[in-house]
Design an enzyme around this catalytic site. Structure first.
Site, short mmCIF file in Angstrom:
data_model
loop_
_atom_site.label_atom_id
_atom_site.label_comp_id
_atom_site.label_asym_id
_atom_site.label_seq_id
_atom_site.Cartn_x
_atom_site.Cartn_y
_atom_site.Cartn_z
N ARG A 40 -11.24 32.56 -39.69
CA ARG A 40 -12.28 33.46 -40.21
C ARG A 40 -11.80 34.28 -41.40
NH1 ARG A 40 -15.38 36.14 -35.28
NH2 ARG A 40 -16.71 36.79 -36.99
N PRO A 94 -7.24 39.26 -31.58
CA PRO A 94 -5.92 39.73 -31.14
C PRO A 94 -5.91 41.25 -31.03
CG PRO A 94 -5.76 38.27 -33.06
CD PRO A 94 -7.21 38.58 -32.87
N GLU A 95 -5.52 41.75 -29.88
CA GLU A 95 -5.42 43.18 -29.67
C GLU A 95 -3.94 43.56 -29.68
OE1 GLU A 95 -8.07 45.30 -28.77
OE2 GLU A 95 -9.65 44.01 -27.99
N HIS A 103 -7.10 25.84 -42.34
CA HIS A 103 -7.18 27.25 -41.94
C HIS A 103 -5.83 27.97 -41.99
CE1 HIS A 103 -11.31 26.64 -40.96
NE2 HIS A 103 -11.04 25.78 -39.98
#
Ligand SMILES: [Zn+2]
Length: 271
Positions: free
Chosen positions: A107, A2-3, A89
Site C-alpha cells: 500500500r 504493524p503495531e 511491492h
C-alpha cells in the site's frame, strides 16, 4: 497494520545481524509516503552501527546519518543473505556486506527517510511529538495518571493519539481497556489514580504478551515469504462485536470513536 510489538519484533529479528555491515548499494522503487531525501547511491560505503526504535519508527543508525523506517499500513522488512528477485511491492532495498534488507509494502504508506542526525528537522518533526515508550522505565503509573489529568478526550482516543504513551494502537488499546475494566468512552481526566494504575499495568501486560507471541514467529521472519512474521493475538474484545464476552458472556459492543472502531464489554468495563 504493524503495531509497536510487531515493529519491535521486526527490529529484534535483524538488529544483531545487520550491525557492523557495510552498505554496498541501495535502491528505491516506487515513491513511498515520504521521500528518502537523498540519492540512494550516497548510502554506499556507510556502515550500520545499530538498529533502534522510537514508537513505530525503526532507526537504522549509520556511521553517517540515520535511516528512519516506518512500515505504514502494510509494510514488512526482510533481512537475509539471499532473497528472491525483487517483486512489484518491494520498494526499498539496502544491500549490505551481511545481507539484503528489503521493504515490502503493497500500500506504500510506509517510508524510509535519511536524516543527518536525530536532530535533523525532518527527524524532529516525525519523532518529537511522540509520548513515552510503554515498555521502558519512563512509563510509570504516576506520570501516566498525571498526563491523563491534562486531557479531556476519551481515554481510548488519548491512547490512540500517542502523545501520552506511544504505540498503543487500536487493538492493544481496546484490549488494555478491557483488562483494566474501563469503558473506552471515559474521559481521560476523570480516571482515578487506581484506575489509571490498573490501565498502566494492562497496557504493559498486553504489549509484552504480544511481543512474546511475536517472538515465537521470529524464525519465520526471514523466510522467502515476506508476509510472515506478524501474528494475531487471541483478542478478548477487539473485532468481536456481538459475540459473548469471554469473561461474563454479555455480547461485546462496538462503537465509533474518531473514525475508529472500539469494542468493549458493557458489563466488565465500567463508565
Ligand atoms: Zn464481560
Amino acid at each position: 497494520m504493524p503495531e509497536l510489538p510487531e515493529v519491535e519484533v521486526t527490529r529484534r529479528s535483524f538488529a544483531d545481524r545487520i550491525a557492523g555491515a557495510q552498505v554496498q548499494g541501495a535502491l528505491m522503487g516506487k515513491p513511498l509516503r515520504w521521500p528518502l531525501g537523498a540519492d540512494p547511491a550516497t548510502l554506499t560505503g556507510r556502515h550500520v552501527l545499530a538498529v533502534g526504535r522510537r514508537g513505530k519508527y525503526l532507526l537504522i543508525h549509520l556511521n553517517q546519518g540515520v535511516l528512519l523506517v516506518h512500515l505504514g499500513m502494510s509494510g514488512s522488512l526482510q533481512f537475509a543473505g539471499e532473497l528472491p528477485e525483487r517483486g512489484v511491492h518491494d520498494h526499498f532495498e539496502l544491500h549490505t556486506s551481511r545481507g539484503l534488507l528489503r521493504l515490502h509494502d503493497p500500500r506504500r504508506f510506509g517510508a524510509v527517510v535519511l536524516v543527518d542526525s536525530m536532530e535533523d528537522p525532518r527527524a524532529r518533526k516525525l519523532l518529537d511529538g511522540l509520548g513515552v515508550e510503554p515498555l521502558e522505565p519512563g512509563f510509570d503509573p504516576v506520570g501516566f495518571h498525571m498526563a491523563l489529568q491534562q486531557r479531556r478526550a476519551s481515554i481510548k482516543q488519548v491512547l490512540l493519539a500517542g502523545d501520552v504513551v506511544v504505540g498503543v494502537g487500536n487493538i492493544y488499546a481496546s484490549e488494555a481497556l478491557f483488562m483494566a475494566g474501563i469503558r473506552p468512552t471515559v474521559r481521560a481526566d476523570r480516571l482515578s489514580r487506581p484506575r489509571a494504575t490498573r490501565l498502566h499495568g494492562a497496557i504493559v501486560h498486553v504489549l509484552q504478551r504480544a511481543l512474546a507471541l511475536g517472538g515465537s514467529t521470529l524464525r519465520d521472519f526471514s523466510s522467502a515469504d515476506g508476509q510472515s512474521g506478524y501474528f494475531q493475538m487471541d483478542a478478548m474484545v477487539y473485532g468481536r462485536d456481538g459475540q459473548p464476552c469471554r469473561a461474563c458472556g454479555t455480547p461485546v459492543r462496538q462503537l465509533r470513536q474518531g473514525q475508529r472502531s472500539t469494542y468493549f464489554c458493557p458489563r466488565c468495563q465500567k463508565p
